[in-house]
Write a protein that holds these residues in place. Structure first.
Motif, mmCIF file in Angstrom:
data_model
loop_
_atom_site.group_PDB
_atom_site.id
_atom_site.type_symbol
_atom_site.label_atom_id
_atom_site.label_comp_id
_atom_site.label_asym_id
_atom_site.label_seq_id
_atom_site.Cartn_x
_atom_site.Cartn_y
_atom_site.Cartn_z
ATOM 1 N N PRO A 44 -1.282 15.733 3.230
ATOM 2 C CA PRO A 44 -2.075 15.607 4.454
ATOM 3 C C PRO A 44 -3.408 14.924 4.139
ATOM 4 O O PRO A 44 -3.903 15.094 3.026
ATOM 5 C CB PRO A 44 -2.306 17.058 4.886
ATOM 6 N N PRO A 45 -4.003 14.192 5.012
ATOM 7 C CA PRO A 45 -3.596 13.903 6.394
ATOM 8 C C PRO A 45 -2.662 12.696 6.514
ATOM 9 O O PRO A 45 -2.435 12.188 7.592
ATOM 10 C CB PRO A 45 -4.941 13.597 7.059
ATOM 11 N N PHE A 46 -2.109 12.243 5.383
ATOM 12 C CA PHE A 46 -1.332 10.996 5.431
ATOM 13 C C PHE A 46 0.079 11.192 6.001
ATOM 14 O O PHE A 46 0.808 10.226 6.194
ATOM 15 C CB PHE A 46 -1.296 10.353 4.041
ATOM 16 N N ASN A 47 0.426 12.445 6.244
ATOM 17 C CA ASN A 47 1.692 12.696 6.940
ATOM 18 C C ASN A 47 1.526 12.484 8.442
ATOM 19 O O ASN A 47 2.490 12.534 9.197
ATOM 20 C CB ASN A 47 2.213 14.107 6.634
ATOM 21 N N VAL A 92 0.859 -1.183 0.000
ATOM 22 C CA VAL A 92 0.000 0.000 0.000
ATOM 23 C C VAL A 92 0.896 1.234 0.000
ATOM 24 O O VAL A 92 1.756 1.386 0.868
ATOM 25 C CB VAL A 92 -0.924 0.019 1.242
ATOM 26 N N LEU A 93 0.704 2.078 -0.997
ATOM 27 C CA LEU A 93 1.466 3.332 -1.039
ATOM 28 C C LEU A 93 0.630 4.412 -0.371
ATOM 29 O O LEU A 93 -0.515 4.646 -0.767
ATOM 30 C CB LEU A 93 1.745 3.729 -2.493
ATOM 31 N N ILE A 94 1.191 5.003 0.666
ATOM 32 C CA ILE A 94 0.490 6.101 1.350
ATOM 33 C C ILE A 94 1.343 7.349 1.134
ATOM 34 O O ILE A 94 2.524 7.366 1.490
ATOM 35 C CB ILE A 94 0.318 5.800 2.861
ATOM 36 N N ASN A 95 0.759 8.344 0.525
ATOM 37 C CA ASN A 95 1.519 9.521 0.112
ATOM 38 C C ASN A 95 1.895 10.396 1.319
ATOM 39 O O ASN A 95 1.048 11.122 1.854
ATOM 40 C CB ASN A 95 0.699 10.321 -0.899
ATOM 41 N N PHE A 96 3.150 10.309 1.705
ATOM 42 C CA PHE A 96 3.632 11.051 2.880
ATOM 43 C C PHE A 96 3.603 12.564 2.666
ATOM 44 O O PHE A 96 3.676 13.329 3.613
ATOM 45 C CB PHE A 96 5.068 10.624 3.218
ATOM 46 N N LYS A 97 3.518 12.979 1.421
ATOM 47 C CA LYS A 97 3.580 14.418 1.115
ATOM 48 C C LYS A 97 2.197 15.075 1.170
ATOM 49 O O LYS A 97 2.074 16.274 1.013
ATOM 50 C CB LYS A 97 4.166 14.639 -0.287
ATOM 51 N N PHE A 124 -10.884 12.384 12.830
ATOM 52 C CA PHE A 124 -11.872 11.808 11.898
ATOM 53 C C PHE A 124 -12.836 10.908 12.643
ATOM 54 O O PHE A 124 -12.443 10.180 13.558
ATOM 55 C CB PHE A 124 -11.162 11.015 10.799
ATOM 56 N N GLY A 125 -14.085 10.954 12.214
ATOM 57 C CA GLY A 125 -15.096 10.119 12.859
ATOM 58 C C GLY A 125 -16.375 10.154 12.050
ATOM 59 O O GLY A 125 -16.388 10.653 10.919
ATOM 60 N N PRO A 126 -17.485 9.670 12.652
ATOM 61 C CA PRO A 126 -18.752 9.612 11.906
ATOM 62 C C PRO A 126 -19.179 10.972 11.330
ATOM 63 O O PRO A 126 -19.682 11.033 10.211
ATOM 64 C CB PRO A 126 -19.749 9.122 12.960
ATOM 65 N N GLY A 127 -18.966 12.040 12.076
ATOM 66 C CA GLY A 127 -19.359 13.373 11.596
ATOM 67 C C GLY A 127 -18.398 13.932 10.561
ATOM 68 O O GLY A 127 -18.758 14.801 9.765
ATOM 69 N N ASN A 128 -17.200 13.432 10.597
ATOM 70 C CA ASN A 128 -16.164 13.949 9.693
ATOM 71 C C ASN A 128 -15.310 12.776 9.193
ATOM 72 O O ASN A 128 -14.162 12.607 9.596
ATOM 73 C CB ASN A 128 -15.292 14.976 10.458
ATOM 74 N N PRO A 129 -15.899 11.954 8.327
ATOM 75 C CA PRO A 129 -15.169 10.746 7.922
ATOM 76 C C PRO A 129 -13.943 11.064 7.059
ATOM 77 O O PRO A 129 -13.927 12.064 6.338
ATOM 78 C CB PRO A 129 -16.208 9.969 7.111
ATOM 79 N N LEU A 130 -12.960 10.221 7.189
ATOM 80 C CA LEU A 130 -11.777 10.347 6.325
ATOM 81 C C LEU A 130 -12.184 9.901 4.927
ATOM 82 O O LEU A 130 -12.748 8.822 4.742
ATOM 83 C CB LEU A 130 -10.641 9.445 6.861
ATOM 84 N N LYS A 131 -11.944 10.757 3.937
ATOM 85 C CA LYS A 131 -12.304 10.431 2.548
ATOM 86 C C LYS A 131 -11.048 10.543 1.698
ATOM 87 O O LYS A 131 -10.300 11.519 1.833
ATOM 88 C CB LYS A 131 -13.342 11.425 2.011
ATOM 89 N N PHE A 132 -10.837 9.579 0.867
ATOM 90 C CA PHE A 132 -9.725 9.703 -0.087
ATOM 91 C C PHE A 132 -9.937 8.811 -1.297
ATOM 92 O O PHE A 132 -10.809 7.950 -1.323
ATOM 93 C CB PHE A 132 -8.374 9.421 0.570
ATOM 94 N N THR A 133 -9.108 9.068 -2.318
ATOM 95 C CA THR A 133 -9.160 8.258 -3.538
ATOM 96 C C THR A 133 -8.112 7.163 -3.420
ATOM 97 O O THR A 133 -6.945 7.437 -3.129
ATOM 98 C CB THR A 133 -8.871 9.139 -4.771
#
Lengths: 554, 318
Positions: free
Chosen positions: A314-317, A307-312, A389-398
């Protein structure tokens, strides 16, 4: 009016075809039988190898060229290796590749000198290129000056995927026609294994580099007979090969077959002696079902799903976010789901016992994603909550992946896993032609990737994929400490101490969430029992294609 | 007639010009170019090397300049060089042409040989069991994708007889039997769908014509069935069928792509897909243009056939 006989015949033919179409049953899910892992096929004492015959097989795909130094696909090493030789090579008969299984090829012998700062090769004197010209130390110097990008190199590679492997070479000297000295900037025991890779053959200095696009002049056991790009590549035995009594085969033919079901049908019908590059367990089982005499080989493999997680970006940093993603991906689910039970678990280096440098099994069992799925997902949710992040503010990404079934299957499974911790992902399929460019430019958020490592070696894996700024460090990960440890392990001569350092690096990488490894998929082959002397290597797919010891028991 | 042919040729030229712009633009709109593909197979990208390679291949120039350069070469008959194989494009295309041509001719031959008689018989036997049987067959042909039919054929062959056609191309001059075995099945797989269409069009056209007064007159004069059906009825019903054959020839290419892949035939259609995937611009542009020329000429031939078949048709007049 009566229907004429020819017309009636034609109509019957169409009817029969229609009938066949309508009668074809859907493939039922057969109960899974574990494939038989094939034992080493080296000739037994009772078996005297036979000469003759042409081995017909299919490669992974058409090779972009016959120049291994310019490619990074097993399709090239498969189809070009019979033509070439290396200074040293991995013993084809030994299942596990390591520094202990190196055998001489163009070098008769070698010696480390000056505290592993100089590597001296003493070359064979009886070798000729396929065009009859003698092989000398100048060819070795020409090849590796070119690959390391030396300022005075006589040729320049348009594309140089493994420049990094040879960046520690300070100079290459050829004091005479049969001696070559590699002078290093610092000790590097891995240089020898890297020179043994299928990606490190010796090229002839007298043949223009551009010619290797479609033809091949090597010293190897087979000479190129015909190359029909995208269709087939055919080799014939090199009668002047320097290894006496080799090769056994009269020739090898690589037939490019794109369609998987056609590949299966071709091996079942006997048109192929050997098949399976790129296959999964189901493909191998299907082939055997239709032709029970086929031998199925299932073997470990040095290709991992990561799994590549883009360190550059946010929020993946945020380490907590990376950890949450890593924990959410239940590895056992990955094994039975997308990998159909054919994978092993590990860190950045191929796990033992197939691999030489992997983490011990007891530590692998403690890695993120290996524990109880419910507990790990709960912990992942907690970490996300801490990161905001939580139910009111879920983490969303592609979630990006390559538009190939092999990738999409695993990525789809990931979408489901992440949904279970409240993460909303959109699956993006990237056309295969622009996959690496996009990854190199870090034009993604999270991606599912496959990485094959040329050799089971820490230098080959770590510098390429984890060093700050490396072109293949697709996640943008950067740690000064890891970089320092990489160099330290690279010049450590004591194998035990080196292994300890490599494991330490691996532990840190996994803890950082730098390219989390889902697992190491297994490789599958099917072959007819008459194919002898071919051993699948458990920690490489790139260095097994010379085929000088393969013979047909027909 | 001359004026008409001239007009048709002008229209054909404009069509091809439009086609050239379309294919050129579409290829440029596809993400990435050949340098991306080169680095894709290398597994990394070095931007400096990539720019150097773009300059070397001339794809760093403005798109309009590239287009003009390519079209000029195409008109002069110079197909350029394949980026992928570093060989003259014609050298790459030439050995693949006979494969696709043989398959296309066989497929079209099958579709006409099966479709036309079946359509005529179905119309003349309207409402009888044979008519229903033929209509079911045509419905099956329309419903089954040619690649699926091809896969089924291979599966049945390998399971029942343990053999499949050769995985490498066998030239008819090398071994006619093996060549026919290699081509008959894919030809049939591709041709079956077209034959179903031709059959349906033939049937409906025939049904319309068979109701005409002159057909009734022919029957009344005591002419034989074959004469009435084939000489009077079919000739007048054949216009839409010929139009369809012309159109089908163009659609055939689509069917060939997948069928060539399933039967592992090294034809132009399969190669075109490969070339698109690796953004081999010269190959894609020139191949598509060549196909466009063939399709335009085929349509032109159909239009000219019309005037021969039905002299009442006068083109170019209000």
């Amino acid at each position: 009016m009566t229907v004429s006989r020819p017309l009636a015949l034609l109509l019957s033919l169409v009817s029969v075809l229609t009938l066949l179409g309508t009668m074809a049953p859907a493939r039922a899910q057969a109960p899974r039988a574990s494939p038989t892992s094939q034992p080493s096929q080296t000739p037994q004492a009772s078996q005297t190898p036979k000469y003759g015959g042409v081995l017909v097989t299919h490669p992974l795909s058409a090779t972009p060229s016959l120049s291994p130094h310019e490619e990074s696909t097993v399709a090239t090493t498969q189809q070009a290796s019979p033509c070439f030789n290396n200074l040293v090579y991995y013993d084809p008969a030994k299942k596990q590749e390591s520094v202990d299984t190196l055998i001489p090829e163009l070098a008769e012998k070698w010696s480390w000198q000056d505290g592993h700062r100089n590597l001296v090769f003493f070359l064979r004197r009886d070798v000729r290129w396929h065009d009859g010209k003698p092989f000398t130390s100048q060819d070795v110097k020409y090849t590796f000056d070119m690959v390391r990008g030396a300022p005075d190199a006589k040729a320049k590679l348009k594309v140089n995927p493994r420049k990094l492997w040879f960046e520690n070479i300070d100079a290459i000297e050829a004091p005479d026609s049969y001696t070559v000295v590699f002078r290093l900037k610092r000790p590097q025991p891995s240089l020898l294994p890297m020179l043994a890779s299928g990606y490190s053959p010796v090229y002839p200095a007298h043949v223009p580099l551009a010619e290797f696009k479609n033809r091949c002049v090597g010293t190897g056991p087979f000479k190129l007979k015909e190359n029909k790009p995208g269709e087939y590549i055919e080799y014939v035995k090199n009668p002047d090969y320097f290894v006496k009594g080799r090769p056994y085969l009269d020739g090898i033919k690589f037939v490019v077959i794109r369609d998987r079901s056609t590949q299966i049908a071709a091996v079942q019908s006997g048109q192929l002696d050997l098949a399976g590059t790129g296959w999964n367990r189901t493909n191998a089982e299907d082939a055997k079902k239709g032709a029970p005499k086929l031998v199925v080989v299932e073997m470990d493999n040095n290709v991992n799903d990561n799994v590549l997680i883009n360190f550059k970006k946010p929020p993946f940093n945020d380490r907590r976010v990376r950890q949450a993603i890593n924990l959410a991906l239940d590895r056992k689910g990955y094994l039975v789901g997308p990998r159909q039970g054919a994978a092993t678990f590990g860190g950045a280096l191929l796990p033992r016992p197939a691999g030489v440098w992997g983490l011990p099994a007891v530590e692998v069992a403690r890695l993120a994603g290996m524990g109880d799925p419910a507990k790990q997902k709960a912990e992942a949710r907690k970490l996300l909550a801490e990161a905001g992040f939580g139910p009111g503010n879920p983490l969303k990404f592609t979630l990006s992946t390559r538009a190939l079934a092999l990738y999409v299957d695993t990525a789809s499974w990931m979408v489901d896993q992440l949904q279970q911790i409240g993460v909303e992902t959109t699956l993006e399929q990237i056309e295969t032609g622009v996959w690496h460019p996009k990854m190199t430019r870090l034009e993604y958020q999270v991606a599912l990737n496959l990485t094959g490592i040329g050799i089971d070696d820490p230098d080959a894996q770590l510098f390429e994929n984890y060093r700050c700024g490396s072109q293949r460090n697709f996640s943008g990960y950067c740690s000064e400490e890891i970089d320092r440890l990489m160099v330290e392990q690279s010049q450590t001569l004591d194998p035990k101490k080196r292994l300890a350092l490599v494991n330490e690096i691996d532990r840190k990488l996994q803890a950082d969430g730098a390219r989390p490894i889902l697992g190491w998929a297994k490789q599958h082959y099917v072959l007819w029992p008459h194919v002898k002397g071919w051993v699948v290597h458990e920690n490489s797919i790139y260095n097994v294609s010379r085929r000088q010891d393969v013979w047909l028991d027909k | 007639m001359r004026v008409y042919v001239f007009k048709r040729l002008v229209i054909a030229g404009v069509t091809l010009l439009g086609m050239s712009i379309l294919i050129f633009v579409l290829m440029r709109l596809a993400p990435g170019n050949i340098t991306d593909i080169v680095f894709e197979s290398a597994g990394y990208v070095d931007e400096a090397d990539r720019k150097r390679l773009e300059a070397e291949l001339g794809i760093d120039k403005p798109v309009a300049v590239q287009y003009a350069h390519w079209l000029g070469e195409f008109v002069r008959g110079d197909l350029g060089k394949s980026y992928r194989y570093d060989l003259p494009a014609w050298e790459v295309i030439k050995p693949r042409l006979p494969v696709t041509l043989e398959l296309a001719v066989l497929a079209l031959g099958f579709s006409v040989l099966l479709g036309v008689p079946a359509g005529v018989i179905s119309a003349t036997r309207r409402g009888r069991p044979l008519d229903y049987a033929l209509r079911v067959l045509s419905l099956a042909g329309l419903s089954m994708p040619s690649f699926w039919l091809g896969m089924i054929v291979i599966l049945v062959l390998v399971r029942s007889l343990g053999l499949i056609p050769s995985m490498t191309y066998v030239s008819p001059f090398e071994n006619l039997g093996a060549n026919l075995f290699q081509f008959l099945l894919p030809g049939l797989a591709v041709g079956y769908r077209s034959s179903a269409l031709i059959m349906r069009i033939t049937r409906s056209a025939m049904l319309e014509v068979l109701r005409e007064d002159y057909i009734r007159t022919a029957w009344a004069k005591g002419q034989r069935e074959t004469q009435v059906v084939w000489r009077h009825a079919f000739k007048n019903a054949s216009l839409p069928v010929i139009t369809l054959i012309g159109i089908e020839f163009a659609f055939l290419i689509g069917g060939l792509i997948v069928t060539e892949t399933v039967f592992n035939l090294p034809g132009v259609a399969r190669y075109l897909v490969d070339a698109i995937q690796v953004r081999d611009y010269p190959i894609v542009q020139n191949l598509v243009m060549l196909i466009a020329v063939v399709v335009v000429l085929a349509n032109l031939a159909v239009d000219l056939l019309y005037t021969w078949l039905d002299p009442r048709i006068k083109y170019g007049r209000a």
